[in-house]
Structures are given as C-alpha cells and as structure tokens.
Design a protein around this motif. Sequence first.
Motif, PDB file in Angstrom:
ATOM      1  N   ARG A  61       0.865  -1.177  -0.074  1.00 33.24           N
ATOM      2  CA  ARG A  61      -0.069  -0.130  -0.115  1.00 33.24           C
ATOM      3  C   ARG A  61       0.772   1.284   0.008  1.00 33.24           C
ATOM      4  NH1 ARG A  61      -4.343  -2.630   4.110  1.00 33.24           N
ATOM      5  NH2 ARG A  61      -5.583  -3.359   2.712  1.00 33.24           N
ATOM      6  N   VAL A  99      -8.413   8.499  -9.807  1.00 34.85           N
ATOM      7  CA  VAL A  99      -9.227   7.425  -9.061  1.00 34.85           C
ATOM      8  C   VAL A  99      -9.140   5.935  -9.575  1.00 34.85           C
ATOM      9  CG1 VAL A  99     -11.733   7.090  -9.049  1.00 34.85           C
ATOM     10  CG2 VAL A  99     -10.946   9.343  -8.648  1.00 34.85           C
ATOM     11  N   LEU A 102      -5.894   4.434  -7.925  1.00 36.44           N
ATOM     12  CA  LEU A 102      -5.763   4.164  -6.514  1.00 36.44           C
ATOM     13  C   LEU A 102      -6.858   3.084  -6.148  1.00 36.44           C
ATOM     14  CD1 LEU A 102      -4.553   5.097  -3.684  1.00 36.44           C
ATOM     15  CD2 LEU A 102      -6.777   6.698  -3.604  1.00 36.44           C
ATOM     16  N   LEU A 103      -7.973   3.095  -6.512  1.00 33.24           N
ATOM     17  CA  LEU A 103      -8.804   2.095  -6.250  1.00 33.24           C
ATOM     18  C   LEU A 103      -8.614   0.746  -6.703  1.00 33.24           C
ATOM     19  CD1 LEU A 103     -12.371   3.995  -6.504  1.00 33.24           C
ATOM     20  CD2 LEU A 103     -11.120   3.461  -4.563  1.00 33.24           C
ATOM     21  N   ALA A 104      -8.158   0.691  -7.973  1.00 33.57           N
ATOM     22  CA  ALA A 104      -7.667  -0.466  -8.567  1.00 33.57           C
ATOM     23  C   ALA A 104      -6.477  -1.307  -7.787  1.00 33.57           C
ATOM     24  CB  ALA A 104      -7.338  -0.221 -10.165  1.00 33.57           C
ATOM     25  N   MET A 106      -5.262  -0.528  -4.772  1.00 34.14           N
ATOM     26  CA  MET A 106      -5.736  -1.219  -3.379  1.00 34.14           C
ATOM     27  C   MET A 106      -6.733  -2.428  -3.588  1.00 34.14           C
ATOM     28  SD  MET A 106      -4.205   0.600  -1.174  1.00 34.14           S
ATOM     29  CE  MET A 106      -3.616   2.559  -0.944  1.00 34.14           C
ATOM     30  N   THR A 107      -7.443  -2.499  -4.560  1.00 42.95           N
ATOM     31  CA  THR A 107      -8.129  -3.790  -4.830  1.00 42.95           C
ATOM     32  C   THR A 107      -7.427  -4.962  -4.954  1.00 42.95           C
ATOM     33  OG1 THR A 107     -10.281  -2.525  -5.499  1.00 42.95           O
ATOM     34  CG2 THR A 107     -10.182  -4.725  -6.348  1.00 42.95           C
ATOM     35  N   SER A 110      -5.703  -5.891  -1.896  1.00 43.88           N
ATOM     36  CA  SER A 110      -6.715  -6.826  -1.002  1.00 43.88           C
ATOM     37  C   SER A 110      -6.969  -8.264  -1.434  1.00 43.88           C
ATOM     38  CB  SER A 110      -8.003  -6.140  -0.873  1.00 43.88           C
ATOM     39  OG  SER A 110      -7.752  -4.660  -0.066  1.00 43.88           O
ATOM     40  N   GLY A 131      -8.159  -6.216 -10.590  1.00 43.34           N
ATOM     41  CA  GLY A 131      -7.807  -4.718 -10.470  1.00 43.34           C
ATOM     42  C   GLY A 131      -7.548  -4.050 -11.702  1.00 43.34           C
ATOM     43  N   LEU A 134     -11.138  -3.234 -13.237  1.00 46.36           N
ATOM     44  CA  LEU A 134     -11.688  -2.159 -12.329  1.00 46.36           C
ATOM     45  C   LEU A 134     -11.020  -0.744 -12.860  1.00 46.36           C
ATOM     46  CD1 LEU A 134     -13.443  -1.101  -9.880  1.00 46.36           C
ATOM     47  CD2 LEU A 134     -11.674  -1.543  -8.555  1.00 46.36           C
ATOM     48  N   ASP A 135      -9.564  -0.720 -12.915  1.00 46.48           N
ATOM     49  CA  ASP A 135      -9.062   0.399 -13.456  1.00 46.48           C
ATOM     50  C   ASP A 135      -9.516   0.586 -14.790  1.00 46.48           C
ATOM     51  OD1 ASP A 135      -6.497   2.084 -13.202  1.00 46.48           O
ATOM     52  OD2 ASP A 135      -6.431   1.178 -15.425  1.00 46.48           O
ATOM     53  N   LEU A 138     -13.023   2.072 -14.350  1.00 51.62           N
ATOM     54  CA  LEU A 138     -13.308   3.457 -13.901  1.00 51.62           C
ATOM     55  C   LEU A 138     -12.739   4.534 -14.826  1.00 51.62           C
ATOM     56  CD1 LEU A 138     -12.351   2.592 -10.130  1.00 51.62           C
ATOM     57  CD2 LEU A 138     -14.440   3.264 -10.674  1.00 51.62           C
TER      58      LEU A 138
END
Length: 211
Positions: A61, A99, A102-104, A106-107, A110, A131, A134-135, A138
Amino acid sequence: MTRLSSLLPGIFAMAAIVVASNILVQFLILDGLLTWGAFTYPLAFLVTDVMNRIYGVAAARRVVFAGFVTGIICSLIGSQIMLEYGPAVPLRIAVASGVGFLLAQMTDVSIFNRLRTGAWWRAPLASTIVGSALDTALFFTIAFSASVTIFGANANGAINWAWEAVPFMMSGPEAPLWVTLAFADWLVKLGVALLALVPFRILTARLTAAR
C-alpha cells in the motif's frame, strides 16, 4: 514494520512506470486504438504484487500511494502543457487516472492478500485481472462517458471526441468510441497479466532468497 530503504526499489519502479506511462500515452498506435502507455501501465500491478508477496500488505500500500502521488504530479504538469487541441491532460482524464489507479491498486492488494496462501500464481493472476478490469472501467467511464456530467461543459468539451459512434472494435455494431478504446485497453492489460507471471515468479524467488 518494513524499513523504507527496503521499499525504495519498489517505490522507484512504480514511479518510473507511472511517469513512463504518462509520457507514452501521448503516442498513438493502431490508428488510435491504443497508445504505447497501454503496454507499460499494467506493469504497475506487477510491482504491487511483488511487494505484497515479499513485504506484505502495508508495504504494498505504501508503494501504491507513492505511485498515486507520482500520478498526481504528472497530471498537474500535463494540465499545464498546452497542445493544439488543449491541455495534454484534460481535467476529466486527470481525475479518472487518479481514481482508477488508487482504487484498482488497493483492490489488487486486498485480493492478493486473501489468496496469498494458495498456489503461487493464483494471487497475482486473480488480483491483477480484477484490478485491471476495475481500473479500465473506472478510468474510461470517468474520463469519457457522456453519462458523467459533473465536470461541466468545458471539461466535457475537451473529451467529447470520444463520444463519436463507431463500429465496436472497428467491425461490430456502433458504440461510442471510448467503449472500443476501453475494451482494447483491457485486452492489453489481460495479456500483460498473463505474461507478468513469469517475471513475478523470478523476482519473488530471487528476493525471497536474498532476504
């Protein structure tokens, strides 16, 4: 806690990938279907997964956050570079890039952590596929979709070229251009995810032996 000095190679690698991708995205190939940046950007998932495997979730992270900050700096610089059609990095693309990244990422971190005890390839492959999907979703939706109206007329005017109806993947039914661009981008990410298993295996083996 992992020492910062141990993370520096990962931080520098992530920053280099982000900077290179921001530069190479300006160079179109295949009649504008892709950019050279599409081939370098997915390597960010490789860096994240290697750091996660070797140093754990917290370290991964931190590397992701370093890449996020680097991306913001690149977007700020790009927004000040004026080309014949406007800024090199329009507002919507800058927001979408941050956006999505960062979100992709971090996913990815996890999912990798939840699968880390399975077969060596499961965690990096599954986390990268999810990921990257999602990237792509988004980024292209925020950056180009006509249904996203929160940015205002000026920001929309900078990217409305992507609303043009064209045959999907140049041969299917008509759809907005950005949908084809998104699908082509995701196909590249999928291919890189598969190929990246080889360097992931090599790098994690060497780094584990060196510790």
